[in-house]
Design a protein around this motif. Sequence first.
Motif, mmCIF file in Angstrom:
data_model
loop_
_atom_site.group_PDB
_atom_site.id
_atom_site.type_symbol
_atom_site.label_atom_id
_atom_site.label_comp_id
_atom_site.label_asym_id
_atom_site.label_seq_id
_atom_site.Cartn_x
_atom_site.Cartn_y
_atom_site.Cartn_z
ATOM 1 N N GLN A 228 8.608 13.212 12.684
ATOM 2 C CA GLN A 228 8.562 11.916 13.351
ATOM 3 C C GLN A 228 7.381 11.865 14.315
ATOM 4 N N PRO A 229 6.677 10.743 14.363
ATOM 5 C CA PRO A 229 5.546 10.635 15.287
ATOM 6 C C PRO A 229 6.011 10.558 16.739
ATOM 7 N N THR A 230 5.220 11.125 17.609
ATOM 8 C CA THR A 230 5.465 11.055 19.049
ATOM 9 C C THR A 230 4.279 10.345 19.674
ATOM 10 N N PRO A 231 4.387 9.896 20.924
ATOM 11 C CA PRO A 231 3.216 9.293 21.562
ATOM 12 C C PRO A 231 2.014 10.236 21.560
ATOM 13 N N ALA B 49 0.855 0.863 24.763
ATOM 14 C CA ALA B 49 -0.594 0.864 24.581
ATOM 15 C C ALA B 49 -1.006 1.751 23.411
ATOM 16 N N ILE B 50 -0.361 2.896 23.255
ATOM 17 C CA ILE B 50 -0.673 3.793 22.139
ATOM 18 C C ILE B 50 -0.307 3.145 20.817
ATOM 19 N N GLU B 51 0.868 2.522 20.749
ATOM 20 C CA GLU B 51 1.288 1.843 19.524
ATOM 21 C C GLU B 51 0.334 0.709 19.165
ATOM 22 N N LYS B 52 -0.056 -0.064 20.162
ATOM 23 C CA LYS B 52 -0.966 -1.182 19.928
ATOM 24 C C LYS B 52 -2.310 -0.673 19.426
ATOM 25 N N ASP B 53 -2.814 0.390 20.044
ATOM 26 C CA ASP B 53 -4.104 0.952 19.651
ATOM 27 C C ASP B 53 -4.025 1.596 18.270
ATOM 28 N N ALA B 54 -2.909 2.259 17.975
ATOM 29 C CA ALA B 54 -2.772 2.943 16.691
ATOM 30 C C ALA B 54 -2.792 1.957 15.524
ATOM 31 N N GLY B 55 -2.271 0.778 15.737
ATOM 32 C CA GLY B 55 -2.244 -0.205 14.673
ATOM 33 C C GLY B 55 -3.514 -1.021 14.540
ATOM 34 N N SER B 56 -4.438 -0.873 15.452
ATOM 35 C CA SER B 56 -5.617 -1.739 15.445
ATOM 36 C C SER B 56 -6.815 -1.165 14.694
ATOM 37 N N HIS B 57 -6.712 0.052 14.161
ATOM 38 C CA HIS B 57 -7.865 0.675 13.511
ATOM 39 C C HIS B 57 -7.704 0.783 12.006
ATOM 40 N N GLY B 58 -6.779 0.060 11.439
ATOM 41 C CA GLY B 58 -6.601 0.078 9.994
ATOM 42 C C GLY B 58 -5.858 1.317 9.517
ATOM 43 N N TRP B 59 -5.803 1.446 8.208
ATOM 44 C CA TRP B 59 -5.068 2.543 7.594
ATOM 45 C C TRP B 59 -5.892 3.821 7.613
ATOM 46 N N LYS B 60 -5.205 4.929 7.767
ATOM 47 C CA LYS B 60 -5.825 6.249 7.701
ATOM 48 C C LYS B 60 -4.968 7.117 6.779
ATOM 49 N N PRO B 61 -5.557 8.174 6.231
ATOM 50 C CA PRO B 61 -4.757 9.058 5.383
ATOM 51 C C PRO B 61 -3.615 9.702 6.175
ATOM 52 N N ALA C 250 -3.984 11.467 16.736
ATOM 53 C CA ALA C 250 -4.410 10.945 15.440
ATOM 54 C C ALA C 250 -5.519 9.916 15.579
ATOM 55 N N GLU C 251 -5.613 9.300 16.732
ATOM 56 C CA GLU C 251 -6.651 8.291 16.951
ATOM 57 C C GLU C 251 -8.026 8.909 17.200
#
Length: 113
Positions: free
Chosen positions: A62-65, A40-52, A71-72
């Motif tokens: 390395q990113p963690t959950p 769910a976190i991965e799906k949500d993280a990819g749904s808001h477009g690019w961020k700096p 970051a969201e």
Amino acid sequence: MTSTAKCRIAVFILLCATMPAHAGTCADGIAQTQAQLDLAIEKDAGSHGWKPESLSALRSHQPTPGSLAKAEGDNGIGFTDALASLDRARTADRSGDLAACNLEIAQARAVLK
């Protein structure tokens, strides 16, 4: 029966008696909920477009959950709460408090719905 065979049987019984019992733990529920939450976190993280890129990303961390949920921003508040619930569930599971563990898992799953 020889004394060697009796000794082996005694050692086997002692080893079986000292193994932790997993029947009463909620480790499977924690693992299943963690996997669902990660997706769910991965799906949500990819749904808001690019961020700096964050400073951590620039330092090759390395990113963690948890870091993805933070970051969201406002979108990840529920996810950070669910991750905290799973941490409390793990603590309760280690201490043998099955009721508290199941309660924390239920709270984490509520975020997923």
